[in-house]
Each structure stands twice: as structure tokens, then as C-alpha cells.
Design an enzyme around this catalytic site. Structure first.
Site, PDB file in Angstrom:
ATOM      1  N   ASP A  37      62.555  34.067  46.351  1.00 30.54           N
ATOM      2  CA  ASP A  37      61.415  34.135  45.436  1.00 30.54           C
ATOM      3  C   ASP A  37      60.085  34.400  46.134  1.00 30.54           C
ATOM      4  O   ASP A  37      59.213  35.068  45.603  1.00 30.54           O
ATOM      5  CB  ASP A  37      61.304  32.835  44.612  1.00 30.54           C
ATOM      6  CG  ASP A  37      61.278  31.583  45.481  1.00 30.54           C
ATOM      7  OD1 ASP A  37      61.307  31.708  46.715  1.00 30.54           O
ATOM      8  OD2 ASP A  37      61.232  30.469  44.930  1.00 30.54           O
ATOM      9  N   HIS A  38      59.949  33.926  47.379  1.00 33.04           N
ATOM     10  CA  HIS A  38      58.638  34.039  48.027  1.00 33.04           C
ATOM     11  C   HIS A  38      58.359  35.432  48.587  1.00 33.04           C
ATOM     12  O   HIS A  38      57.202  35.786  48.796  1.00 33.04           O
ATOM     13  CB  HIS A  38      58.522  33.015  49.165  1.00 33.04           C
ATOM     14  CG  HIS A  38      58.189  31.635  48.689  1.00 33.04           C
ATOM     15  ND1 HIS A  38      58.994  30.941  47.812  1.00 33.04           N
ATOM     16  CD2 HIS A  38      57.139  30.826  48.958  1.00 33.04           C
ATOM     17  CE1 HIS A  38      58.443  29.767  47.573  1.00 33.04           C
ATOM     18  NE2 HIS A  38      57.322  29.675  48.252  1.00 33.04           N
ATOM     19  N   ASP A  62      60.351  23.293  50.527  1.00 34.93           N
ATOM     20  CA  ASP A  62      59.162  23.828  49.856  1.00 34.93           C
ATOM     21  C   ASP A  62      58.411  22.641  49.275  1.00 34.93           C
ATOM     22  O   ASP A  62      59.031  21.713  48.736  1.00 34.93           O
ATOM     23  CB  ASP A  62      59.569  24.792  48.736  1.00 34.93           C
ATOM     24  CG  ASP A  62      58.349  25.468  48.145  1.00 34.93           C
ATOM     25  OD1 ASP A  62      58.019  26.580  48.597  1.00 34.93           O
ATOM     26  OD2 ASP A  62      57.710  24.882  47.244  1.00 34.93           O
ATOM     27  N   ARG A 100      48.039  25.736  43.223  1.00 35.62           N
ATOM     28  CA  ARG A 100      47.117  25.709  44.374  1.00 35.62           C
ATOM     29  C   ARG A 100      45.999  26.730  44.191  1.00 35.62           C
ATOM     30  O   ARG A 100      46.250  27.827  43.693  1.00 35.62           O
ATOM     31  CB  ARG A 100      47.876  26.022  45.654  1.00 35.62           C
ATOM     32  CG  ARG A 100      48.877  24.939  45.948  1.00 35.62           C
ATOM     33  CD  ARG A 100      49.120  24.735  47.422  1.00 35.62           C
ATOM     34  NE  ARG A 100      49.711  23.415  47.560  1.00 35.62           N
ATOM     35  CZ  ARG A 100      50.682  23.112  48.395  1.00 35.62           C
ATOM     36  NH1 ARG A 100      51.146  24.021  49.222  1.00 35.62           N
ATOM     37  NH2 ARG A 100      51.168  21.889  48.456  1.00 35.62           N
ATOM     38  N   SER A 147      51.726  20.709  58.671  1.00 31.94           N
ATOM     39  CA  SER A 147      53.033  21.076  58.120  1.00 31.94           C
ATOM     40  C   SER A 147      54.148  20.618  59.062  1.00 31.94           C
ATOM     41  O   SER A 147      53.955  20.527  60.268  1.00 31.94           O
ATOM     42  CB  SER A 147      53.086  22.594  57.921  1.00 31.94           C
ATOM     43  OG  SER A 147      54.216  23.136  58.538  1.00 31.94           O
ATOM     44  N   ARG A 181      56.790  22.133  59.909  1.00 32.91           N
ATOM     45  CA  ARG A 181      57.711  23.195  60.322  1.00 32.91           C
ATOM     46  C   ARG A 181      58.145  23.061  61.780  1.00 32.91           C
ATOM     47  O   ARG A 181      57.369  22.748  62.669  1.00 32.91           O
ATOM     48  CB  ARG A 181      57.134  24.567  60.018  1.00 32.91           C
ATOM     49  CG  ARG A 181      55.885  24.936  60.724  1.00 32.91           C
ATOM     50  CD  ARG A 181      55.536  26.393  60.403  1.00 32.91           C
ATOM     51  NE  ARG A 181      54.226  26.724  60.883  1.00 32.91           N
ATOM     52  CZ  ARG A 181      53.119  26.509  60.208  1.00 32.91           C
ATOM     53  NH1 ARG A 181      53.176  25.938  59.030  1.00 32.91           N
ATOM     54  NH2 ARG A 181      51.951  26.838  60.712  1.00 32.91           N
TER      55      ARG A 181
HETATM   56  S1  SF4 Z   1      53.980  26.976  43.959  1.00 29.07           S
HETATM   57 FE1  SF4 Z   1      55.266  27.773  45.564  1.00 29.07          FE
HETATM   58  S2  SF4 Z   1      57.312  27.924  44.664  1.00 29.07           S
HETATM   59 FE2  SF4 Z   1      55.842  27.740  42.985  1.00 29.07          FE
HETATM   60  S3  SF4 Z   1      55.420  29.806  42.349  1.00 29.07           S
HETATM   61 FE3  SF4 Z   1      53.833  29.185  43.801  1.00 29.07          FE
HETATM   62  S4  SF4 Z   1      54.583  29.859  45.789  1.00 29.07           S
HETATM   63 FE4  SF4 Z   1      56.312  29.888  44.385  1.00 29.07          FE
END
Ligand code: SF4
Length: 754
Positions: A95-96, A160, A448, A643, A645
Site C-alpha cells: 500500500d505504501h 506500521d 498526520r 523510530s 527501525r
Molecule cells: S496513515 Fe499510514 S497506513 Fe494509513 S493511509 Fe496513511 S500512510 Fe497509509
């Protein structure tokens, strides 16, 4: 695609027993969060008298989820563990890596071409190890999880931060780094600091323009971006029960924006309806049987102040719609005061783009409510003033809302339907603009809104609101418009007002879909060969790190003495480097390039002791490696915060750094270093940091007797011939020392497997 009913039955079987065991130790009553946590202690974990916010506890999550960007390194590592299959049900979601530009069809085709090798790799490695694979276009990870795999009372980790979305279905679902996912897939325990608990008591009932999104926008305003740190936010009360299951998902999703470990709601009728509506009636039936375990005890909710560390009260009947931003999700302004805020702060009032959808807000309910406004715009002869995009969260929702005519409503007002993927939400947005640096405003139903998040332009003022408010504002094209009180002038020159949005929680004809976009793993994956082109710039199979040679480390050169803050972003930058997340050698070219060199106060400029010249950190380190010279990195306080990671630990290891010596570590990074077979040490006397000089050659003595609790000695051989001996500490236990000796935790797992 099927959820794992056997696993869920087992979880429910264990629940009662484990909750009773917990009650015996901690006493009655228990919150929902505690019930789920206690039900998922790792087998053999003995004591359950944990201190919130202090004790580190081993858990056994039921499921692992990974998105395409983070899955690459997680799965490359998992391949090193020598396992035939993953130990718990796991899925990968593409998806990303989908760019949003022209519209769903075209964008999907182009993105699949651009990232084909990554998608092919993820598909084959998933099939080999028993991992479900959701193809590009199938949907955004969290929406797909809510629709297919989330179940009440479960514990899930995912690579995620918005994994927390599944709290909408009464889960404890937590975002983690790839190394944690690898551990759980390999059958190892997963460690978490026992969270604090924040209770949010919801009373009343929403109506009109107010939606679930406004609950979390309000909570974000109260708690701020840090207020949920280290805590689970547990929602309860009559108001909570009145919210749709997907609305609860929205609230939990954006809990990531207040830093919460996760958020959750008790199991109720709305969840049962959602499970039945998404073809999981058998889970609803099973959950109904143990429903008392799937919510907090009555006494807790009657006297929340006694059982939660903090309690927030929100009356939904009085809750106004909110708009949060710009540049931070906790700047919350109710719609009644928003126009004034726009003027006072000189935010650009002209609204350029409205974007709805994303994993946060693309349920049937969200889309149908937003579409009701699009329909009104047509009926009332209003022309849409801003650009408008719609990002469905999954193919199932997209197909169903298309069938039910909602997408058509959006298209009638000029809306562009994007692929079922992250797109603009993660900055994968080729925005149509004449001046990419212009000060401008956009409004989204995403989560965000930090600077540059959506389009890379630091001057874009991104605001966050519910999909219905975004739609109304987009039609008006004006940030000072309040759809609850203001009218707009239509094509006939008449002043018209919007009626309140209306919608449906679930499709009356049920959900439908032609192709979910799911690939089941092979029954027996042993014959599947995971092919990675050795010429690839984006993927590289990992070579196991070398085991310890059994000797002390002598003749180390100082690579860098980092000054001040050194987060995982300073150690392994994001941005353009994201595309190399699956190629350890290529991404290593950003190692420590963000760290400030103590000696010249510059970033990415360190002295090469072989040549005496200054060069970039990675190039200098590669020169030392080439010459067979071990190196050490020195850092300040809280080294490796940020993060989780694992690249920040793997890259120095790959380049040949032997020791990271700091005043203090961020805990997760310290653990990541240990897992990768590195030595993470701390100064016994903090001021010894000052004794490390730029031209030092350093010896680590006593490594041959490396044991828990025993400090080590470093000898600093200064350029002028003098020496200093300093004591350094470590926190390795027996097991972690075994990781170090084997070269990495994965090497050890593999040895034990064979
Ligand atoms: S918050 Fe993260 S998982 Fe959700 S749509 Fe945005 S980038 Fe994709």
C-alpha cells in the site's frame, strides 16, 4: 484470506484461565486493557505483578502485519532465521509504494511497474513462509486488517504505527519495528513496557455534523502529541457503545498521533454487527460467549479514577466538529472558532485541495456521509471550488461504494478516485501545482499533518477533519466557511445551506467485491526459491553477520564522537533513502550522516585516521573496513531514540563498526544493537566522554571474559603517546551474550533450529 479460527478459539480458551490467574495476583477488578495483556503473556512468564510504566514484560501476540515498505527488511531478516514457516498468522500489504497522480487505474499500473521487483519479492517470500499477501490495489493495511483479521480480545503487532486501528474491534494492536516482527514470526517473545492506562469516558450521543473523528481530534487537543506516550487509551461508557465499529477504528487509528501505545474499546453490539457484516459471524458468536472478558469490569467503569492513571470525560451530545492543524495534529479548533483562527493566524484561507479516505477514514459510513454532501452540492447547484480526491481504504469498500452509487456522487462534483493505497497520506503524491513552494492550505481526513508529510512542501498548511467536513469545505473552497451556519452562493446566485450529512454504518445490500487482491501462501513453500536480482538497487539478500572471533578488540579507530541528539533518523535518515530499505549495502551509505561530529561541529564530516583527511562518515568507515581496521562510535545521552527501525543497528554492523559507546541508550535501539550482534556499551563515569579524542586508537580488554553484570575496560591510546583507561558498562544477559557470540540473534536461532 481466511482468518485463523483455530487460533482465535485457542485465545478464547486461554482467556478465562489467564484472567483468573491475574485476578488472584493483582486483585479485582480489571480494565479491558489489562485483561487482554494478561491473556497474552508469553508461555512461562511467571509473575504478573507488573508495575505500569516500569516493568518490561514478555508477550505472545496472535498476529503480525507488515506494510510493503517495512516488510522488506523484516522478511529479509526472517529468511535468516532458518524457519520453514512463520510461528503466528502473518500478512503483507502492498500500500505504501503506490504513487497518487492521475487516478486509480493509471497510478496503480505505473506504481506496479516502478516497484515490481519489490512486490515480486514480497509475494514470493510470503508464499514460501506461509504469509498472506495482499497485492497492490487490495487496500490499505489497517482497513484490510479491520475487515478481515481483527478480532475482539486479540493482540497484534504490525510494522506500521497505525496498526493501532484494530483497537476499534477490541484488540490490543501495536506498531513495532521490523526486528520485533521477526522475533514474533520466529516464535520468540515480544517485550513491552507494561503500559499506563488512560480512560476516556464517553457519554451522550453524536448527531448532525459531529463524527467519530471529532472525538479523537478533541482528545488530541487535550492530550497533545506526547500525552499518550507509554499508555493504552481505553474508551468506555454509553457514548462508546453508540459509535460504529469503524468509527471506533478511526479513533484508535489516530491514537498514534498522541503517542499512545495503542487504544481500544470494549466488545459491544456494534462490533458484533460489523463482524457479521464482514462475513465473520462465527467470531461474533464466540465473542458473545465470553463477552464479560472482552470489556472492563463494571467496578472499573463506575469508578474510573481509581483504576486508570488519567481519566478524560467527553459528552458526545455536546461535541462540536473539530479541525486540527496546521503542522501538528494536536492543534484542535472547534468549527465555531475556526474561521477566526484562520484570520488571526494568517493561515491561507483559500483551500486548494480536499482529500478524503486513507486508513483512518474510508469506511462505508465515512464515504456515505461524505457522498450525501456531494449529492447536495449537485442538487443545490453548487460548484466545487477546490480539487478533491477520494482514497478508498480497501477494494471491498471501493467496490461496494461504487456499486451503491457513492463514487459517482463524488465524480459528479469533480472528485478523483485514487488507488486503494496510502498515496497522498505518506507523501506519495505527485501534486498538481504551478508553484511547489507556495504557502497554501489543504484539508484531509488523514491522521498526520506534519510539515511536508503530504506533498513535500514545507509551506503547505495541512488541516485534519472528518470526511464530511472536508467534503463541505472542499465544495466551498474556503477555510473560513462553517457549513453548520454559513450559506454558499450557487450557480443561480441563490444563497443555499448544506443540510446535515447522512449516511449508513453498513451497506444495506451487504459488502461485495469481485477480486479482493489476496494471494494465499503455498501449502508447502519449501520448493519456492526467493529470487533477488544481484544487480538490484533496492533489494539485497542478507549475508549472516560473522560470529565473534573469541578475541578482545584491539586497535579500534574512532569513527565519530557524536555530539548531542542522535536519533535513529540521524543514524539512518529517511526521505529519499526509503527506497533502499530492502538493500542493506545501499542504505548504509546514509549511516550516521545526520550525526554532529563533536570535534568540528559538522555533520557527515569525520577524520579518516589513515589519510588524515576529512570525509563523509560512510566513506570513511568503508575505508576502515577495507583496511581491516575495527572502529568505535561514541555518542551522548539517549542515543538511538526515535523510530524503532532496525536499520540504525544493522548499518553500522554491516559497515564493520564494532562498538557503540554512549552516555545512555534509547532502550529499543540498545536491544536492536544486541540483536544484530553489536556491542552497545555505556560510560561508567559520564565525563569520560570528554577523554575520547579524535585521533585515539582504542582497545577493548576483557571481552574474553564477557559476562552479565561485569564491566569492561577500554584503553584510549592518544596520539601524543599518553593513555587513559576507562570503565564501561553493559546490560547484556546470558542470552544476549550468546547473540553477540553467534554474531546476531538470528544466527543463534538458526543454529538452534539446525
Ligand atoms: S496513515 Fe499510514 S497506513 Fe494509513 S493511509 Fe496513511 S500512510 Fe497509509
Amino acid at each position: 484470506m481466511a482468518y485463523d479460527i483455530k487460533m482465535i478459539k485457542e485465545v478464547y480458551k486461554q482467556m478465562e484461565m489467564r484472567i483468573n490467574a491475574a485476578r488472584a495476583v493483582v486483585g479485582n477488578p480489571l480494565t479491558l486493557s489489562e485483561k487482554i495483556l494478561y491473556s497474552h503473556l508469553f508461555e512461562g512468564t511467571s509473575s504478573i505483578a507488573y508495575e505500569r510504566g516500569k516493568s518490561y514484560v514478555d508477550f505472545a501476540p496472535d498476529r503480525v502485519t507488515m506494510q510493503d515498505a517495512t516488510a522488506q527488511m523484516a522478511l529479509l531478516q526472517f529468511m535468516q532465521a532458518g524457519k520453514k514457516q512463520v510461528a503466528v498468522p502473518s500478512t503483507v500489504h502492498c500500500d505504501h509504494l503506490i504513487l497518487a497522480k492521475s487516478g486509480a487505474k493509471e497510478d496503480l499500473k505505473n506504481s506496479i511497474n516502478a516497484s515490481k521487483e519489490v512486490f515480486d519479492f514480497l509475494a514470493s517470500v510470503s508464499s514460501k513462509y506461509g504469509i498472506g499477501f495482499w497485492k497492490p490495489g487490495a487496500g490499505i493495511i489497517h482497513q484490510v486488517i479491520l475487515e478481515n483479521y481483527a478480532f475482539p480480545g486479540g493482540m497484534m503487532i504490525g510494522t506500521d504505527s497505525h496498526t493501532v486501528n484494530a483497537g476499534g474491534l477490541c484488540m490490543v494492536a501495536i506498531g513495532v519495528g521490523g526486528a520485533d516482527a521477526v522475533d514474533v514470526m520466529a516464535g520468540l517473545p515480544w517485550e513491552l513496557k507494561f503500559p499506563k492506562l488512560i480512560g476516556v469516558h464517553l457519554t451522550g450521543k453524536m448527531s448532525g455534523w459531529t463524527s467519530a473523528k471529532d472525538v479523537i481530534l478533541k482528545v488530541a487537543g487535550i492530550l497533545t502529541v506526547k500525552g499518550g506516550t507509554g499508555a493504552i487509551v481505553e474508551y468506555f461508557g454509553d457514548g462508546a457503545e453508540s459509535l460504529s465499529c469503524t468509527g471506533k477504528g478511526t479513533i484508535c487509528n489516530m491514537g498514534a498521533e498522541i503517542g499512545a501505545t495503542t487504544s481500544t474499546f470494549g466488545y459491544d453490539n456494534k462490533m458484533s454487527e460489523y463482524l457479521r457484516g464482514t462475513d465473520r459471524a462465527e467470531i461474533a458468536d464466540m465473542a458473545n460467549e465470553i463477552s464479560s472478558h472482552l470489556t472492563g469490569d463494571k467496578e472499573v467503569y463506575a469508578n474510573p479514577d481509581e483504576y486508570f492513571d488519567q481519566v478524560i470525560e467527553i459528552n458526545l451530545s455536546e461535541l462540536e466538529p473539530y479541525i486540527n492543524g496546521p503542522f501538528t495534529p494536536d492543534l484542535a479548533t472547534p468549527i465555531s472558532k475556526f474561521a477566526d483562527a484562520v484570520k488571526e493566524n494568517n493561515w491561507p484561507a483559500k483551500l486548494e485541495v480536499g482529500l478524503i479516505g486513507s486508513c483512518t477514514n474510508s469506511s462505508y459510513e465515512d464515504i456515505s456521509r461524505a457522498a450525501s454532501l456531494a449529492k447536495q452540492a449537485v442538487d443545490k447547484k453548487l460548484k466545487t471550488k477546490s480539487d478533491f480526491t477520494i482514497t478508498p481504504g480497501s477494494e471491498m469498500v471501493r467496490y461496494t461504494v461504487e456499486r451503491d452509487g457513492y463514487l459517482e456522487q463524488f465524480e459528479k462534483i469533480g472528485g478523483i478516485v485514487l488507488a486503494n493505497a496510502c498515496g497522498p497520506c505518506i507523501g506519495q503524491w505527485a501534486r498538481h501545482t504551478n508553484d511547489p513552494d507556495k504557502k497554501n492550505s489543504i484539508i484531509t481526513s488523514f491522521n498526520r499533518n506534519f510539515a511536508k508529510r503530504n506533498d513535500g512542501n514545507p509551506n503547505t498548511h495541512a488541516f485534519v477533519a472528518s470526511p464530511e467536513l472536508v467534503t463541505a469545505m472542499t465544495i466551498s473552497g474556503d477555510l473560513t466557511f462553517n457549513p453548520l451556519t454559513d450559506s454558499l452562493i450557487n450557480e443561480d446566485g441563490e444563497a443555499v445551506m448544506f443540510d446535515e450529512p447522512t449516511g449508513l454504518e453498513m451497506p444495506p445490500k451487504g459488502f461485495d467485491v469481485k477480486d479482493l487482491g489476496f494471494q494465499s501462501p503455498a501449502e508447502d513453500g519449501s520448493a519456492i526459491e526467493v529470487v533477488v536480482n544481484p544487480e538490484s538497487k533496492r533489494l539485497q539478500l542478507l549475508t549472516p553477520f560473522k560470529p565473534w572471533d573469541g578475541k578482545n578488540i584491539e586497535g579500534m579507530k574512532l569513527l565519530i564522537k557524536a555530539k548531542g541528539k542522535c536519533t535513529t533518523d540521524h543514524i539512518s535518515m529517511a526521505g529519499p533513502w526509503l527506497r533502499f530499505r530492502g538493500h542493506l549495502d545501499n542504505i548504509s551509505d546514509n549511516t550516521l550522516t545526520g550525526a554532529l561530529n563533536y570535534f568540528n561541529e559538522k555533520t557527515d564530516s569525520v577524520k579518516n585516521q589513515i589519510t588524515g583527511e576529512y570525509g563523509s562518515v560512510p566513506a570513511t568507515q568503508r575505508a576502515y573496513k577495507e583496511a581491516g581496521i575495527p572502529t568505535i562510535v561514541v555518542g551522548d545521552h539517549n542515543y538511538g531514540e526515535g523510530s524503532s527501525r532496525e536499520h540504525a543497528a544493522m548499518q553500522p554492523r554491516h559497515l564493520g563498526v564494532r562498538i557503540i559507546l554512549v552516555k545512555s541508550f534509547a532502550r529499543i535501539h540498545e536491544t536492536n544493537l544486541k540483536k544484530q550482534g553489536m556491542l552497545g556499551l555505556t560510560f561508567d563515569i559520564e565525563s569520560d566522554y570528554d577523554k575520547i579524542l579524535e585521533d585515539d586508537t582504542i582497545d577493548l580488554m576483557e571481552l574474553t571474559s564477557f559476562s552479565p553484570g561485569k564491566s569492561l575496560t577500554l584503553v584510549l591510546n592518544h596520539f601524543d603517546g599518553t593513555t587513559d583507561s576507562i570503565e564501561v558498562n553493559h546490560s547484556y544477559n546470558e542470552g544476549q551474550i550468546a547473540w553477540f557470540k553467534a554474531g546476531s540473534a538470528l544466527n543463534l536461532i538458526k543454529q538452534q533450529e539446525n
